[in-house]
Design a protein around this motif. Structure first.
Motif, PDB file in Angstrom:
ATOM      1  N   TYR A   1       0.821  -1.210   0.000  1.00  0.00           N
ATOM      2  CA  TYR A   1       0.000   0.000   0.000  1.00  0.00           C
ATOM      3  C   TYR A   1       0.863   1.273   0.000  1.00  0.00           C
ATOM      4  O   TYR A   1       0.344   2.387   0.038  1.00  0.00           O
ATOM      5  N   GLY A   2       2.168   1.079  -0.018  1.00  0.00           N
ATOM      6  CA  GLY A   2       3.080   2.227   0.039  1.00  0.00           C
ATOM      7  C   GLY A   2       3.162   2.826   1.427  1.00  0.00           C
ATOM      8  O   GLY A   2       3.574   3.971   1.588  1.00  0.00           O
TER       9      GLY A   2
ATOM     10  N   PRO B   1       5.761   5.802   4.010  1.00  0.00           N
ATOM     11  CA  PRO B   1       4.748   6.732   3.491  1.00  0.00           C
ATOM     12  C   PRO B   1       5.378   7.941   2.796  1.00  0.00           C
ATOM     13  O   PRO B   1       6.440   8.400   3.194  1.00  0.00           O
ATOM     14  N   HIS B   2       4.709   8.431   1.764  1.00  0.00           N
ATOM     15  CA  HIS B   2       5.233   9.618   1.083  1.00  0.00           C
ATOM     16  C   HIS B   2       4.804  10.908   1.779  1.00  0.00           C
ATOM     17  O   HIS B   2       5.328  11.978   1.494  1.00  0.00           O
TER      18      HIS B   2
ATOM     19  N   GLY C   1       0.152   6.539   1.747  1.00  0.00           N
ATOM     20  CA  GLY C   1       0.974   5.643   0.947  1.00  0.00           C
ATOM     21  C   GLY C   1       0.861   5.983  -0.523  1.00  0.00           C
ATOM     22  O   GLY C   1       0.753   7.137  -0.915  1.00  0.00           O
ATOM     23  N   ARG C   2       0.816   4.951  -1.333  1.00  0.00           N
ATOM     24  CA  ARG C   2       0.775   5.171  -2.782  1.00  0.00           C
ATOM     25  C   ARG C   2      -0.657   5.422  -3.243  1.00  0.00           C
ATOM     26  O   ARG C   2      -1.628   5.148  -2.553  1.00  0.00           O
ATOM     27  N   GLU C   3      -0.756   5.935  -4.464  1.00  0.00           N
ATOM     28  CA  GLU C   3      -2.061   6.189  -5.058  1.00  0.00           C
ATOM     29  C   GLU C   3      -2.614   4.878  -5.605  1.00  0.00           C
ATOM     30  O   GLU C   3      -1.890   4.083  -6.200  1.00  0.00           O
ATOM     31  N   LYS C   4      -3.891   4.648  -5.382  1.00  0.00           N
ATOM     32  CA  LYS C   4      -4.547   3.470  -5.927  1.00  0.00           C
ATOM     33  C   LYS C   4      -4.733   3.693  -7.420  1.00  0.00           C
ATOM     34  O   LYS C   4      -5.232   4.739  -7.848  1.00  0.00           O
ATOM     35  N   LEU C   5      -4.331   2.725  -8.208  1.00  0.00           N
ATOM     36  CA  LEU C   5      -4.393   2.856  -9.660  1.00  0.00           C
ATOM     37  C   LEU C   5      -5.814   3.107 -10.145  1.00  0.00           C
ATOM     38  O   LEU C   5      -6.765   2.458  -9.711  1.00  0.00           O
TER      39      LEU C   5
ATOM     40  N   PHE D   1      -5.848   7.624  -2.420  1.00  0.00           N
ATOM     41  CA  PHE D   1      -4.595   7.190  -1.819  1.00  0.00           C
ATOM     42  C   PHE D   1      -4.874   6.226  -0.681  1.00  0.00           C
ATOM     43  O   PHE D   1      -5.848   6.386   0.050  1.00  0.00           O
TER      44      PHE D   1
ATOM     45  N   SER E   1      -7.687  11.806  -3.363  1.00  0.00           N
ATOM     46  CA  SER E   1      -6.392  12.395  -3.741  1.00  0.00           C
ATOM     47  C   SER E   1      -6.377  13.901  -3.504  1.00  0.00           C
ATOM     48  O   SER E   1      -5.316  14.512  -3.438  1.00  0.00           O
TER      49      SER E   1
ATOM     50  N   ASP F   1      -4.213  14.706  -0.599  1.00  0.00           N
ATOM     51  CA  ASP F   1      -2.779  14.703  -0.888  1.00  0.00           C
ATOM     52  C   ASP F   1      -2.354  16.037  -1.492  1.00  0.00           C
ATOM     53  O   ASP F   1      -1.298  16.567  -1.170  1.00  0.00           O
TER      54      ASP F   1
END
Length: 171
Positions: free
Chosen positions: A39-40, A44-45, A64-68, A73, A88, A91
């Motif tokens: 999940y990134g 975490p970013h 974490g990462r963005e869900k495709l 996120f 998003s 973010d």
């Protein structure tokens, strides 16, 4: 206090905190994740820590990462293991330019409490004094009352448009 120790713009900080407190979970893809990396969230970013005045630990949200293909996120909070999805948009609100959060007040004072104003401009000095009755006077200035009221009002509302960078030649 980071990346610089300066007075913050109260309204900007309140807006950020409102954004955090109004954050809504869109979905729960995993209540008990065995691997945060997918999940990134192992690195975490982005994160937000909010310390309450009486708290021993901050409340935190980690992104974490963005869900495709979802415009969302993966996120989790410090108070539980669940991974959830947030918009998003949240973010994007975290893309903070420090100078936007600096207090832009050049001068802050109550106009009604001003008793004296001194202006030095191009080698001339103008001094205004307010008496006990609230009347302004200045030697040689027939419109001292009007001028001093204007100056006090204008100065109390003066704001900073932007801050010069270290590389700017400011003279």
């Amino acid at each position: 206090t980071e990346p610089m120790r300066v007075k913050a713009d109260d309204q900007k900080v309140k807006d950020l905190l409102n954004g955090v407190s109004n954050l809504r979970i869109l979905d729960y893809p995993d209540d008990h994740p065995s691997n945060l990396a997918i999940y990134g969230l192992s690195a975490p970013h982005a994160s937000i820590e909010v310390w309450s005045s009486n708290a021993k630990e901050p409340e935190a949200i980690y992104l974490g990462r963005e869900k495709l293909k979802a415009n969302q996120f993966f996120a989790r909070s410090s108070d539980g293991p669940a991974v959830y999805l947030v918009s998003s948009y949240f973010d994007k609100n975290l893309d903070i330019k420090p100078s936007d959060y600096r207090d832009k007040s050049a001068m802050k004072f109550d106009v009604n409490t001003v008793k004296s104003i001194t202006v030095s401009h191009r080698g001339k000095i103008y001094a205004y004094q307010k008496d006990d009755k609230g009347q302004w006077a200045s030697v040689g200035r027939a419109k001292a009352q009007e001028e001093a009221n204007f100056l006090a009002s204008a100065l109390s509302g003066t704001v900073i448009n932007d801050y010069a960078s270290k590389k700017d030649a400011t003279g």
